[in-house]
Design an enzyme around this catalytic site. Sequence first.
Site, PDB file in Angstrom:
ATOM      1  N   THR A  75       0.813  -1.212   0.000  1.00 28.78           N
ATOM      2  CA  THR A  75       0.000   0.000   0.000  1.00 28.78           C
ATOM      3  C   THR A  75       0.847   1.262   0.000  1.00 28.78           C
ATOM      4  OG1 THR A  75      -0.130  -0.057   2.409  1.00 28.78           O
ATOM      5  CG2 THR A  75      -1.927  -1.122   1.190  1.00 28.78           C
ATOM      6  N   TRP A  85      18.643  -0.685 -10.198  1.00 32.49           N
ATOM      7  CA  TRP A  85      19.628  -1.289  -9.296  1.00 32.49           C
ATOM      8  C   TRP A  85      20.058  -2.676  -9.759  1.00 32.49           C
ATOM      9  CZ3 TRP A  85      22.088   0.695  -5.056  1.00 32.49           C
ATOM     10  CH2 TRP A  85      21.663   1.936  -4.622  1.00 32.49           C
ATOM     11  N   LYS A 145      18.076  -5.339  -9.759  1.00 34.63           N
ATOM     12  CA  LYS A 145      17.328  -6.371  -9.032  1.00 34.63           C
ATOM     13  C   LYS A 145      16.306  -7.051  -9.933  1.00 34.63           C
ATOM     14  CE  LYS A 145      17.888  -3.905  -4.695  1.00 34.63           C
ATOM     15  NZ  LYS A 145      17.204  -3.213  -3.600  1.00 34.63           N
TER      16      LYS A 145
END
Length: 72
Positions: free
Chosen positions: A21, A40, A42
Amino acid sequence: HHICNANLMRNGADYAVFVNTAQEFDGSDAGARPDEAVSWGKIKADAESVKVYADASLVFPLLVAQTFAQTK
């Protein structure tokens, strides 16, 4: 965050679904969009990723059920 960081060792995830949220404006890690994780390393740049703005306790069971649903 640990799973995203672990994907750094394999040059990024192929798929990513963020469910929370948090909003981007507050600057928290949870509020970051998937494109931030791409920057990054990821998540792979050509990966399929999405952020679902919802309460995980409501949405996660629906995602799991649909993932394992039998199709005819």
